[in-house]
Structure formats: C-alpha cells, structure tokens
Scaffold this active site. Structure first.
Site, PDB file in Angstrom:
ATOM      1  N   ASN A 180     -11.848  -6.567   1.465  1.00 19.70           N
ATOM      2  CA  ASN A 180     -10.890  -7.226   0.558  1.00 19.70           C
ATOM      3  C   ASN A 180     -10.473  -8.537   1.222  1.00 19.70           C
ATOM      4  OD1 ASN A 180      -8.824  -8.048  -1.061  1.00 19.70           O
ATOM      5  ND2 ASN A 180      -7.444  -6.350  -0.567  1.00 19.70           N
ATOM      6  N   LYS A 198      -8.579 -10.818   0.085  1.00 17.43           N
ATOM      7  CA  LYS A 198      -7.228 -11.271  -0.270  1.00 17.43           C
ATOM      8  C   LYS A 198      -7.259 -12.783  -0.581  1.00 17.43           C
ATOM      9  CE  LYS A 198      -5.499  -7.453   2.411  1.00 17.43           C
ATOM     10  NZ  LYS A 198      -4.427  -6.858   3.206  1.00 17.43           N
ATOM     11  N   HIS A 258      -3.483  -2.776  -5.578  1.00 16.09           N
ATOM     12  CA  HIS A 258      -3.277  -2.993  -4.145  1.00 16.09           C
ATOM     13  C   HIS A 258      -1.774  -3.122  -3.880  1.00 16.09           C
ATOM     14  CE1 HIS A 258      -3.302  -4.800  -0.188  1.00 16.09           C
ATOM     15  NE2 HIS A 258      -4.521  -4.321  -0.057  1.00 16.09           N
ATOM     16  N   GLU A 314      -0.112  -5.065  -2.154  1.00 13.01           N
ATOM     17  CA  GLU A 314       0.414  -6.439  -2.222  1.00 13.01           C
ATOM     18  C   GLU A 314       0.638  -6.849  -3.673  1.00 13.01           C
ATOM     19  OE1 GLU A 314      -2.706  -8.064   0.187  1.00 13.01           O
ATOM     20  OE2 GLU A 314      -1.915  -6.946   1.889  1.00 13.01           O
ATOM     21  N   GLU A 373      -4.288   3.445   1.209  1.00 12.92           N
ATOM     22  CA  GLU A 373      -3.872   2.441   2.194  1.00 12.92           C
ATOM     23  C   GLU A 373      -2.373   2.568   2.463  1.00 12.92           C
ATOM     24  OE1 GLU A 373      -6.832  -1.127   2.049  1.00 12.92           O
ATOM     25  OE2 GLU A 373      -5.206  -1.495   0.655  1.00 12.92           O
ATOM     26  N   GLY A 425      -2.578  -4.751   7.905  1.00 10.67           N
ATOM     27  CA  GLY A 425      -2.388  -6.022   8.604  1.00 10.67           C
ATOM     28  C   GLY A 425      -1.447  -5.934   9.803  1.00 10.67           C
ATOM     29  N   SER A 473      -5.756  -1.730   8.788  1.00 10.87           N
ATOM     30  CA  SER A 473      -6.135  -2.067  10.164  1.00 10.87           C
ATOM     31  C   SER A 473      -7.431  -1.380  10.614  1.00 10.87           C
ATOM     32  CB  SER A 473      -4.991  -1.750  11.135  1.00 10.87           C
ATOM     33  OG  SER A 473      -3.849  -2.546  10.831  1.00 10.87           O
TER      34      SER A 473
HETATM   35  P1  13P Z   1      -6.206  -4.967   6.938  1.00 11.42           P
HETATM   36  O1  13P Z   1      -7.558  -4.362   7.193  1.00 11.42           O
HETATM   37  O2  13P Z   1      -6.136  -6.432   7.276  1.00 11.42           O
HETATM   38  O3  13P Z   1      -5.110  -4.148   7.576  1.00 11.42           O
HETATM   39  O4  13P Z   1      -5.950  -4.902   5.352  1.00 11.42           O
HETATM   40  C1  13P Z   1      -6.146  -3.703   4.689  1.00 11.42           C
HETATM   41  C2  13P Z   1      -6.106  -3.948   3.241  1.00 11.42           C
HETATM   42  O5  13P Z   1      -5.046  -4.204   2.670  1.00 11.42           O
HETATM   43  C3  13P Z   1      -7.360  -3.907   2.492  1.00 11.42           C
HETATM   44  O6  13P Z   1      -7.130  -3.887   1.119  1.00 11.42           O
END
Ligand code: 13P
Length: 252
Positions: A9, A11, A96, A98, A168, A174, A213
């Site tokens: 992803n 983002k 997601h 976010e 997740e 992150g 992560s």
């Molecule tokens: P990270 O791998 O950067 O922690 O992000 C995970 C994520 O939100 C994937 O959709």
C-alpha cells in the site's frame, strides 16, 4: 490451500515518474513470486495507476486505494469503479484505518463498495483493526467482529470468498511496533471464526493478511502462522529492493 499474497500500500507516496521506475523494476521479482505461487501487487495513488499498469510485469496486481460506490454523478473528487475498470484496475483497498480516520469511511460505506466491486468482478481488500485504546482495553475481538459483520453484511458465501481481508492494528501501522506473530494469529484466527459463523466452510478459502510494520526481517514469522495468508505492507513496499526482499522472505 489459500494462495499467499503480498500487497504494497503506497499510500500518498510516489510521483508518476517514481511509480514508473518501480514498475519497470518489477519484472524479475514478480516472475520469482509467480514461480513460488505467490500473488503480489501494489496500490499506487490514482494518478500513478496508468503508468504502473503500462510498465509493470503483467502479473503484478495493481490495486486502487479507494473507490466510490456510485458509477458516475455529482461526487467531486471521487473515482468510480467503471473508471478504474477501464484503466485496467481490478483490485481496490477499502476501509483502511487512515481513510476511516481522515475521510470518514465507515464499515457501512465499505459494505456498499464491496457489493459494487463484486458486481463488477473486482476484488475488494477490506481492512479492519483496532486502535491502541481498544487494544489496551482488551476489546480487540468485539471491535473487529463488528467491522467484519457490517462490512460483509448481505453477502452470499460465494461472494464472501472473493473478498480479501487485511487485519491491521492501528497501533502497529507505521510505528515500528509490529504485533507479535502470536497476537496477529490470535486475532486473524478469530476473524476466520467469525467468517465461519457467517458463511460456513468458505471461511477456509478467504485470504486474511496481517498489516502493521511488516518488514523483510519479520514477514516470514507471520507466514509461519496457520491463518495468516500474507501481508499488507506500507513503508517497506516502496522501494523495489525492499519489496523484492519481502517476496523472497515470504517464499522462504
Ligand atoms: P506500515 O507497513 O508502514 O506500518 O503500514 C501498514 C499499512 O497501513 C498498510 O496498509
């Protein structure tokens, strides 16, 4: 036997030229993934979809990071499923954390989008996961159960098995604070149990990914757990070298 899946992803990262460079570098590593019976893909921003589709190894799945549930109309700033289909996108990430936090995406809205995608023969990747406060209060399972039940409402078992789930935990995204493989497996096995209650035996065919992560160094540990079918990766999916290492360690 569920096929392993690695999804990156991206983002809000990469300009079209940067995305093109990744796509051009994808050929050998995706051949390697195919040889090891692994599905792999990336989810670029909307403006990068076309260049990734044109320059990638054709076996690299290309997913959008969102879609609108309506086919067309007065929805400024939105992108519809027929638009994605015409450029060649067949997978879409939904819900997601976010987007839930910053864009008001709800499980009810995701349910509408899941139904619209399935009606178009496209693959939804439905994200769920709890906040740190919910985790610390010991309410993870009740929280994700609700997300799953609402997101999958009204689907038949045949439809449900076409959806990919990504669990997740928000506190692991992150932060470098990944969930232990045992914690991830515990929740993912629970999600499979919820799916079994809703849809019966097809729950064994639904792919459930862990995200939060994930790095080349820890992906193999997650894959050793029986209910974890792959990973949804943010930061470590951005560079071809790291994406390649993720594939290799997933295959090992
Ligand atoms: P990270 O791998 O950067 O922690 O992000 C995970 C994520 O939100 C994937 O959709």
């Amino acid at each position: 036997m569920r096929k392993k899946l690695l999804l990156g992803n991206w983002k809000m990262n990469k300009t079209p030229s940067e995305a093109k460079a990744f796509a051009c570098a994808s050929h050998e590593m995706v051949d390697f993934a195919v040889k090891h019976n692994i599905d792999c893909g990336v989810a670029p921003t909307f403006v990068c979809l076309a260049t990734v589709l044109e320059n990638r190894n054709p076996n690299l799945i290309v997913a959008a990071q969102n879609c609108n549930e309506h086919d067309h109309g007065a929805f400024t700033g939105e992108i519809s499923i027929p638009m994605l289909k015409e450029v060649g996108v067949s997978w879409v990430i939904l819900g997601h954390s976010e987007r839930r936090e910053y864009n008001g995406e709800t499980s009810e809205k995701c349910n509408e989008k899941i139904k619209a995608l399935l009606a178009n023969d496209m693959t939804p990747v439905y994200c769920c996961g709890e906040s740190l406060a919910t985790y610390e209060a010991g309410k993870t399972k009740a929280f994700v159960e609700e997300q799953i039940k609402v997101g999958f409402a009204g689907l038949s078992p045949e439809e449900a098995k076409k959806v990919v789930i990504a669990y997740e935990p928000i506190w692991a995204i992150g932060t470098g604070k990944s969930a232990t493989k045992e914690t991830a497996e515990d929740t993912i096995a629970f999600i499979r149990g919820v799916l079994k209650g809703l849809f019966g035996e097809v729950s064994e065919e639904i792919r459930i990914l862990y995200g939060g992560s994930v790095k080349p160094e820890n992906i193999a540990a997650y894959m050793s757990e029986k209910d974890i079918d792959g990973a949804l990766v943010g930061g470590a999916s951005l560079e071809p070298t790291s994406f390649k290492a993720l594939i290799e360690n997933l295959a090992a």
